[in-house]
Write an enzyme that holds these catalytic residues in place. Structure first.
Site, PDB file in Angstrom:
ATOM      1  N   PRO A 414       0.765  -1.087   0.000  1.00 20.87           N
ATOM      2  CA  PRO A 414      -0.067  -0.118  -0.057  1.00 20.87           C
ATOM      3  C   PRO A 414       0.947   1.279   0.024  1.00 20.87           C
ATOM      4  O   PRO A 414       1.886   1.437   0.751  1.00 20.87           O
ATOM      5  CB  PRO A 414      -0.834  -0.205   1.274  1.00 20.87           C
ATOM      6  CG  PRO A 414      -0.182  -1.259   2.049  1.00 20.87           C
ATOM      7  CD  PRO A 414       0.656  -2.083   1.202  1.00 20.87           C
ATOM      8  N   CYS A 416       0.349   5.740  -0.362  1.00 15.18           N
ATOM      9  CA  CYS A 416      -0.459   6.846  -0.405  1.00 15.18           C
ATOM     10  C   CYS A 416       0.252   7.534  -1.549  1.00 15.18           C
ATOM     11  O   CYS A 416       1.561   7.625  -1.743  1.00 15.18           O
ATOM     12  CB  CYS A 416      -0.391   7.639   0.713  1.00 15.18           C
ATOM     13  SG  CYS A 416      -1.363   7.225   2.238  1.00 15.18           S
ATOM     14  N   GLN A 491      -7.080  -1.402   1.593  1.00 14.48           N
ATOM     15  CA  GLN A 491      -6.427  -0.849   2.985  1.00 14.48           C
ATOM     16  C   GLN A 491      -7.383   0.270   3.524  1.00 14.48           C
ATOM     17  O   GLN A 491      -7.445   1.400   3.028  1.00 14.48           O
ATOM     18  CB  GLN A 491      -5.092  -0.439   2.921  1.00 14.48           C
ATOM     19  CG  GLN A 491      -4.410  -0.428   4.306  1.00 14.48           C
ATOM     20  CD  GLN A 491      -3.092   0.109   4.507  1.00 14.48           C
ATOM     21  OE1 GLN A 491      -2.650   1.145   3.910  1.00 14.48           O
ATOM     22  NE2 GLN A 491      -2.280  -0.762   4.880  1.00 14.48           N
ATOM     23  N   TYR A 577      -0.785   5.236  12.949  1.00 10.30           N
ATOM     24  CA  TYR A 577      -2.011   6.123  12.901  1.00 10.30           C
ATOM     25  C   TYR A 577      -2.722   5.603  14.018  1.00 10.30           C
ATOM     26  O   TYR A 577      -2.495   5.076  14.884  1.00 10.30           O
ATOM     27  CB  TYR A 577      -2.606   5.711  11.365  1.00 10.30           C
ATOM     28  CG  TYR A 577      -1.652   6.258  10.292  1.00 10.30           C
ATOM     29  CD1 TYR A 577      -1.433   7.610  10.186  1.00 10.30           C
ATOM     30  CD2 TYR A 577      -1.153   5.168   9.477  1.00 10.30           C
ATOM     31  CE1 TYR A 577      -0.556   8.112   9.006  1.00 10.30           C
ATOM     32  CE2 TYR A 577      -0.006   5.921   8.363  1.00 10.30           C
ATOM     33  CZ  TYR A 577       0.069   7.154   8.392  1.00 10.30           C
ATOM     34  OH  TYR A 577       0.846   7.640   7.388  1.00 10.30           O
ATOM     35  N   ARG A 625      -2.455  -4.794   9.254  1.00 19.13           N
ATOM     36  CA  ARG A 625      -0.800  -4.216   8.998  1.00 19.13           C
ATOM     37  C   ARG A 625      -0.624  -3.618  10.489  1.00 19.13           C
ATOM     38  O   ARG A 625      -1.181  -2.948  10.961  1.00 19.13           O
ATOM     39  CB  ARG A 625      -0.679  -3.067   8.038  1.00 19.13           C
ATOM     40  CG  ARG A 625       0.649  -2.675   7.940  1.00 19.13           C
ATOM     41  CD  ARG A 625       1.085  -1.861   6.685  1.00 19.13           C
ATOM     42  NE  ARG A 625       1.587  -2.680   5.657  1.00 19.13           N
ATOM     43  CZ  ARG A 625       2.620  -2.074   4.552  1.00 19.13           C
ATOM     44  NH1 ARG A 625       2.987  -1.073   4.670  1.00 19.13           N
ATOM     45  NH2 ARG A 625       3.073  -2.921   3.734  1.00 19.13           N
ATOM     46  N   GLY A 718       7.116  -2.020  -2.171  1.00 20.44           N
ATOM     47  CA  GLY A 718       6.580  -0.644  -2.344  1.00 20.44           C
ATOM     48  C   GLY A 718       7.260  -0.024  -3.461  1.00 20.44           C
ATOM     49  O   GLY A 718       6.968   0.077  -4.526  1.00 20.44           O
ATOM     50  N   ARG A 719       8.431   0.799  -2.962  1.00 17.64           N
ATOM     51  CA  ARG A 719       9.189   1.472  -3.749  1.00 17.64           C
ATOM     52  C   ARG A 719       9.595   0.825  -4.980  1.00 17.64           C
ATOM     53  O   ARG A 719       9.389   1.501  -6.326  1.00 17.64           O
ATOM     54  CB  ARG A 719      10.345   2.321  -3.017  1.00 17.64           C
ATOM     55  CG  ARG A 719       9.781   3.312  -2.320  1.00 17.64           C
ATOM     56  CD  ARG A 719      10.702   3.716  -1.065  1.00 17.64           C
ATOM     57  NE  ARG A 719      11.223   2.374  -0.253  1.00 17.64           N
ATOM     58  CZ  ARG A 719      12.113   2.513   0.643  1.00 17.64           C
ATOM     59  NH1 ARG A 719      12.762   3.677   0.687  1.00 17.64           N
ATOM     60  NH2 ARG A 719      12.404   1.403   1.471  1.00 17.64           N
TER      61      ARG A 719
END
Ligand SMILES: Cc1cc2nc3c(=O)[nH]c(=O)nc-3n(C[C@H](O)[C@H](O)[C@H](O)COP(=O)(O)OP(=O)(O)OC[C@H]3O[C@@H](n4cnc5c(N)ncnc54)[C@H](O)[C@@H]3O)c2cc1C
Ligand SMILES: Cc1cc2nc3c(=O)[nH]c(=O)nc-3n(C[C@H](O)[C@H](O)[C@H](O)COP(=O)(O)O)c2cc1C
Length: 789
Positions: A414, A416, A491, A577, A625, A718-719
């Site tokens: 995931p 953003c 997610q 979060y 997660r 991810g990246r």
């Protein structure tokens, strides 16, 4: 120029040799408290790469020591009655005593003054010296006397070990794992000369006490261990030589030099656990490096010391890190005990990250074929019709979670994109997710999608609280399903105290100066202190009514997600979060039933998860997660991360997505390749739940290593996917996984890739093989034959 070396171990002697060779006019003395041949220990080991280094540094001592070495290529692992032999390792062993005698001889021949039975009690005794090399070993007095200056840190590890020997010969570096009524014992064995082998014995603290080893003297402990390893010793005895049981101290020093004339070398400066056989190697390579610095600075001591530390530190820390990871593996051997011997052995071989799946494929292709077959047979046992005889590697094996089947185990993590408007995904998102889906990954995650306007991290975050958002997501899901075989997971998250912050490219996690909305958290503690950002809001501590509202918002968003057609749902309880701030003891300071004990801190996150699980269709999987570590003193402990994994699994999670950190701005993660994977390994194998590893995993090779060793069931990138949406397709071509799906429009691209990649792989393999340190096997065979004749 006067150089005094304290300690005639490998570090001190080798440095004296190299320095005297380059600077014959230097007056070099080695002070050793013991007698010349009075040495403890049994064998020492060196890899081919280390021997290359010795050959370049001093061919004379290299010739002398290689003439006396035993050489082997294989590692042999004995576990649960199975034996696995893995070739291509290229190691040699020699008696520590012989090594020291040869180095002494060479030092003498060059004109180094060796003074035995000379204990240096204080640096004051060496006032006239221009350089003092403190090579005085693991208990270095020089270091201890000046530990505040050197910034010494000693981490005494829990396992007990004793260095013994035996007359049994071995033709491989051999590990024995043995279960007894007291617990598990491990023996690390290798031969170092004819009829002599090292036998390092190791066990955990409970087994040590249960077996009564804490109350035995040296001789009775050897007799006890002979009984434990009676079968393996094949009638031979264990030999002792100051073979006391001790715990390994991991020693690090923030500074290695003092006053431009004192330098720590070898074990005095930094230790490396014996399981990677690098103590003597580190010591001698330190000597090489210090000598090189001296040569580069034309014998100027102060300049050489300034040069030595920065040039050598990275290499030492890398070896220490590998050794640390390795020793932790042995400390947790119980965690892997139930694994199939093949997986256990693969995990052992790859424990310290320097050996990988592809790497072993080059060295030990037969072993890798067995590992692949075993992996495929397990997949088949789960009802997948996969080829077990000519299997694909683990990354391209399917996985089923409830009724969702993934074609492969490549996952888009995931991420953003901060590009939504009022929470609504835009054309950007359709193209972004569309490209990723067509790139071949088995599963793609949406970015953290927020359950309410005030649950957003930033103005640019996607949300799922209204029809327009639901429609936009439904379009993305429909595109994914129509043009790929990727499954897509939603997610869902709530930003908590990291809400109302700037877009990533305007100031990551920084509070908005204008247009901020009120934020909530477990406790009224801002993420960034107001001393750093005066406008940072103090979040409002959530009341029970707030919890009800937020829980219901999650459920309403999940229902929209189901209508939009998502295949899977993930609850985001990581990265600081809202739900992460309940889990972390650093962010949760509540005094009610939602704070304090782990059970209490889990209460609200589990409540949300349970409500989601009830709302989400039973045939569709769910994951959570978590940040498995806060990377800060006082943060989440490993056993808590495992308990969190177990608690969510109990509540119906099919997968734990194991991330870490970002829960406090003071976190100091130890970054590196696959740096979060150990948390996934711990949770998977202790909480017995499927996990997904993520974090600085950049190659399919690393992913195969992780999967084959049982460190995770899925691997998220991810990246790497932001740089290359076709990451999975390229990896499939590398491993010949021709079945990977591409949309028909892209078929010619896939055909070309599948044709060209094997050729490129063959060329690269050839280059890698050529770059390998040369094997000494023929040299050793020749020398031994000559000696025998
Ligand atoms: C019990 C034990 C057994 C080991 N066995 C092995 C083995 O079999 N194989 C292996 O690879 N590694 C072994 N190791 C690890 C290995 O010894 C080290 O990693 C390696 O030798 C480091 O080299 P060094 O030169 O830094 O230190 P050392 O080899 O420890 O040498 C330091 C020397 O300094 C001398 N010394 C210390 N203080 C003074 C003083 N004040 N004045 C004068 N002399 C002093 C000591 O007597 C010693 O000879 C063993 C370690 C221990 C603790
Ligand atoms: C730009 C960016 C945005 C991210 N957004 C999210 C997110 O929305 N949800 C989440 O759980 N992790 C998010 N992460 C973390 C990634 O999912 C992943 O865990 C992290 O990048 C490490 O993996 P990598 O080394 O493969 O990139 C984000 C990472 C990046 C780089």
């Amino acid at each position: 120029m006067k150089i005094d070396v304290i300690g005639g171990g490998p570090a001190g002697l080798y440095f004296a040799i190299l320095a005297k060779k380059s600077f014959p006019r230097f007056d070099i003395r080695v002070h050793e408290r013991n007698q010349a041949d009075d040495t403890f220990g049994f064998g020492v080991v060196f890899s081919d790469a280390t021997l290359d280094n010795f050959e370049r540094s001093d061919p004379e001592s290299y010739e002398a020591i290689t003439g006396r070495f035993a050489y082997w290529d294989d590692v042999e692992i004995h576990i649960h009655g199975a034996v696995h032999r893995i070739g291509g390792n290229g190691f040699c062993g020699c008696s520590r005593r012989t090594l020291l005698l040869l180095l002494q001889e060479r030092a003498r021949a060059l004109g180094v003054e060796l003074i035995f039975r000379a204990e240096i009690a204080s640096l004051d005794e060496l006032r006239a010296s221009d350089l003092i090399v403190a090579a005085d070993g693991i208990n270095s007095r020089v270091r201890e006397d000046h530990k505040a200056h050197f910034g010494t840190a000693v981490d005494l590890r829990p396992n007990w070990f004793s260095w013994m020997g035996s007359s049994r010969s071995f033709d491989a570096f051999t590990f024995f794992f043995k279960e007894t009524e007291y617990g598990i014992f491990i023996a690390h064995c290798y031969q170092y000369e004819a009829d002599r082998s090292t036998f390092v014995l190791e066990t955990d603290p409970e087994t040590f006490v249960k077996a009564g080893l804490d109350r035995m003297d040296e001789a009775s402990s050897a007799r006890f261990m002979e009984k434990v390893f009676a079968e393996e010793l094949e009638g031979h005895k264990l030999i002792t030589n100051r073979s006391l049981w001790r715990r390994f101290p991991m020693i690090r020093n923030a500074r290695w030099t003092m006053d431009d004339r004192v330098v720590l070398l070898g074990d005095a400066k930094a230790t490396a656990h014996f399981s990677i056989g690098s103590g003597t190697k580190l010591a001698m390579e330190d000597a090489i490096s210090l000598h090189q610095a001296l040569v580069a600075e034309h014998g100027d001591i102060a300049e050489a010391l300034h040069r030595f530390e920065p040039t050598r530190r990275e290499e030492v820390e890398k070896t220490q890190h590998a050794a640390d990871v390795s020793l932790v593996w042995f400390e947790h051997v119980k965690r892997f005990w139930d694994m199939h011997p093949l997986r256990f052995s693969f995990g052992l071989m790859t424990r310290s990250k320097s050996i990988t799946f592809d790497n072993l494929e080059l060295r030990a292709p037969k072993f890798i074929r067995e590992v692949e077959r075993h992996f495929a047979s397990e997949v088949r046992a789960h009802g997948h019709d996969v080829d077990v005889e000519r299997p694909l590697p683990p990354l391209f094996q399917p996985l089923r979670l409830r009724e969702m089947t993934l074609e492969n185990r490549v996952v888009v993590s995931p991420m953003c994109m901060y590009s939504a408007i009022d929470g609504v995904p835009q054309d950007f998102h359709l193209v972004h997710y569309g490209a990723l889906a067509m790139g071949g990954a088995g599963l793609i995650f949406t970015e953290m999608t927020c359950v309410a306007p005030d649950a957003r991290i930033t103005h640019g975050c996607t949300g799922l609280w209204n029809d327009e958002q639901e429609k936009a997501f439904a379009r993305i899901v429909a595109f994914t399903h129509a043009n790929s075989q990727a499954r897509i997971c939603l997610q869902l998250g709530h930003a908590g105290r990291k809400g109302a912050t700037k877009l990533m490219w305007e100031g990551m996690d920084e509070p908005l100066e204008h247009g901020a909305w009120p934020i909530v958290s477990a406790s009224p503690l801002p993420y960034y202190p107001q001393s750093q950002f005066p406008h940072a809001q103090v979040p409002c501590e959530m009341s029970r009514a707030d919890m009800d509202r937020v829980r219901d918002q999650f459920v309403a968003s999940a229902e929209r997600g189901e209508r939009a057609g998502f295949d899977m749902l993930e609850l985001h309880a990581a990265h600081g979060y809202l739900l992460a701030s309940f889990l972390s003891p650093l962010a949760n300071k509540r005094k009610d039933e939602y704070g304090g004990s782990l059970e209490n801190r889990l209460r609200f996150p589990l409540e949300v998860f349970t409500a989601l699980r009830a709302a989400w269709p039973a045939h569709k999987p769910m994951s959570v997660r978590v940040s498995a570590s806060d990377w800060q003193e006082g943060g989440l402990a490993e056993h808590e991360a495992i308990a969190i994994g177990a608690a969510f699994a109990e509540a119906g999670a099919d997968l734990v997505d194991v991330s870490s950190g970002q829960t406090t701005p003071l976190a100091r993660p130890f970054y590196g390749r696959m740096f979060q994977t150990p948390f996934s390994e711990a949770i998977r194998n202790e909480a017995r739940v499927a996990t997904m590893a993520v974090g600085s995993i950049t190659s399919a090779d690393q992913a195969n290593t992780i999967l084959a060793a049982g460190r995770a069931d899925l691997v998220a990138f991810g990246r790497p996917h932001l740089a290359d949406p076709g990451f999975a397709l390229k990896a499939a071509a590398w491993y010949g996984a021709e079945s990977i799906f591409v949309p028909k429009q892209y078929q010619p691209g896939k055909d070309q890739l599948m044709r060209n990649t094997p050729r490129e792989k063959a060329e690269l393999t050839e280059l890698r093989l050529r770059a390998k340190p040369k094997s000494r096997a023929p040299t050793f065979a020749r020398k031994h034959k000559a000696a025998a004749e």
